[in-house]
Design a protein around this motif. Structure first.
Motif, PDB file in Angstrom:
ATOM      1  N   ALA A 132      19.325   9.277  -4.818  1.00 47.87           N
ATOM      2  CA  ALA A 132      18.750   8.204  -5.627  1.00 47.87           C
ATOM      3  C   ALA A 132      17.615   7.509  -4.877  1.00 47.87           C
ATOM      4  CB  ALA A 132      19.835   7.197  -6.016  1.00 47.87           C
ATOM      5  N   ARG A 133      17.787   7.290  -3.572  1.00 50.01           N
ATOM      6  CA  ARG A 133      16.736   6.651  -2.772  1.00 50.01           C
ATOM      7  C   ARG A 133      15.479   7.523  -2.720  1.00 50.01           C
ATOM      8  NH1 ARG A 133      17.994   2.334   0.895  1.00 50.01           N
ATOM      9  NH2 ARG A 133      16.178   3.038   2.055  1.00 50.01           N
ATOM     10  N   ALA A 134      15.663   8.819  -2.568  1.00 50.62           N
ATOM     11  CA  ALA A 134      14.515   9.726  -2.527  1.00 50.62           C
ATOM     12  C   ALA A 134      13.769   9.708  -3.856  1.00 50.62           C
ATOM     13  CB  ALA A 134      14.982  11.142  -2.189  1.00 50.62           C
ATOM     14  N   ASN A 135      14.509   9.768  -4.950  1.00 51.06           N
ATOM     15  CA  ASN A 135      13.880   9.721  -6.272  1.00 51.06           C
ATOM     16  C   ASN A 135      13.195   8.380  -6.514  1.00 51.06           C
ATOM     17  OD1 ASN A 135      14.519  12.333  -7.100  1.00 51.06           O
ATOM     18  ND2 ASN A 135      16.536  11.719  -7.826  1.00 51.06           N
ATOM     19  N   LEU A 152       8.238   4.909  -6.901  1.00 54.47           N
ATOM     20  CA  LEU A 152       7.509   3.753  -6.392  1.00 54.47           C
ATOM     21  C   LEU A 152       6.184   4.151  -5.738  1.00 54.47           C
ATOM     22  CD1 LEU A 152      10.452   1.658  -4.910  1.00 54.47           C
ATOM     23  CD2 LEU A 152       9.256   1.319  -7.073  1.00 54.47           C
ATOM     24  N   ASP A 153       6.163   5.310  -5.094  1.00 56.21           N
ATOM     25  CA  ASP A 153       4.947   5.749  -4.404  1.00 56.21           C
ATOM     26  C   ASP A 153       3.940   6.413  -5.334  1.00 56.21           C
ATOM     27  OD1 ASP A 153       5.984   4.808  -2.033  1.00 56.21           O
ATOM     28  OD2 ASP A 153       6.513   6.787  -1.247  1.00 56.21           O
ATOM     29  N   GLY A 204       2.465  10.344 -11.093  1.00 56.95           N
ATOM     30  CA  GLY A 204       2.794  11.751 -10.916  1.00 56.95           C
ATOM     31  C   GLY A 204       4.068  12.166 -11.618  1.00 56.95           C
ATOM     32  N   VAL A 205       4.750  11.208 -12.227  1.00 50.22           N
ATOM     33  CA  VAL A 205       6.011  11.489 -12.913  1.00 50.22           C
ATOM     34  C   VAL A 205       5.770  11.294 -14.402  1.00 50.22           C
ATOM     35  CG1 VAL A 205       8.477  10.996 -12.982  1.00 50.22           C
ATOM     36  CG2 VAL A 205       7.191  10.569 -10.886  1.00 50.22           C
ATOM     37  N   GLY A 206       5.140  12.285 -15.007  1.00 49.31           N
ATOM     38  CA  GLY A 206       4.722  12.160 -16.392  1.00 49.31           C
ATOM     39  C   GLY A 206       5.794  12.383 -17.430  1.00 49.31           C
TER      40      GLY A 206
END
Length: 71
Positions: free
Chosen positions: A26-29, A34-35, A39-41
Motif C-alpha cells: 500500500a505504501r509503494a502504491n 503522490l509522486d 501517470g496513473v490514468g
C-alpha cells in the motif's frame, strides 16, 4: 508440547509478515500516486484511491500492533 510453541511462533510470524507486506504494498502504491498522479490514468478519482491506500496502511499498522502485543 515443544512443537506447539514452535508452531505458534511460526504462525504468529507468518501473520506478522502478511500485514507487513500488505503495508509495504500500500505504501509503494501510495508513493506512486503522490509522486506521479498523472501517470496513473486508469483511475478517475485519484483522491479516493489515495484515501483507500491510507486506510490500508492504517489497518495493517493496527494489525501489526495487535500481533506484537499478543504473547
Amino acid at each position: 508440547m515443544k512443537n506447539q510453541g514452535h508452531s505458534y511462533y511460526r504462525l504468529k510470524e507468518a501473520a506478522l509478515h502478511h500485514f507487513q507486506a500488505q503495508k509495504s504494498k500500500a505504501r509503494a502504491n501510495l508513493q506512486v500516486y503522490l509522486d506521479q498522479p498523472v501517470g496513473v490514468g486508469e483511475h478517475s478519482n485519484i483522491v479516493d484511491v489515495i484515501v483507500e491506500l491510507v486506510k490500508e496502511i492504517a489497518e495493517a499498522d493496527e494489525c501489526i500492533k495487535i500481533i506484537k502485543e499478543v504473547g
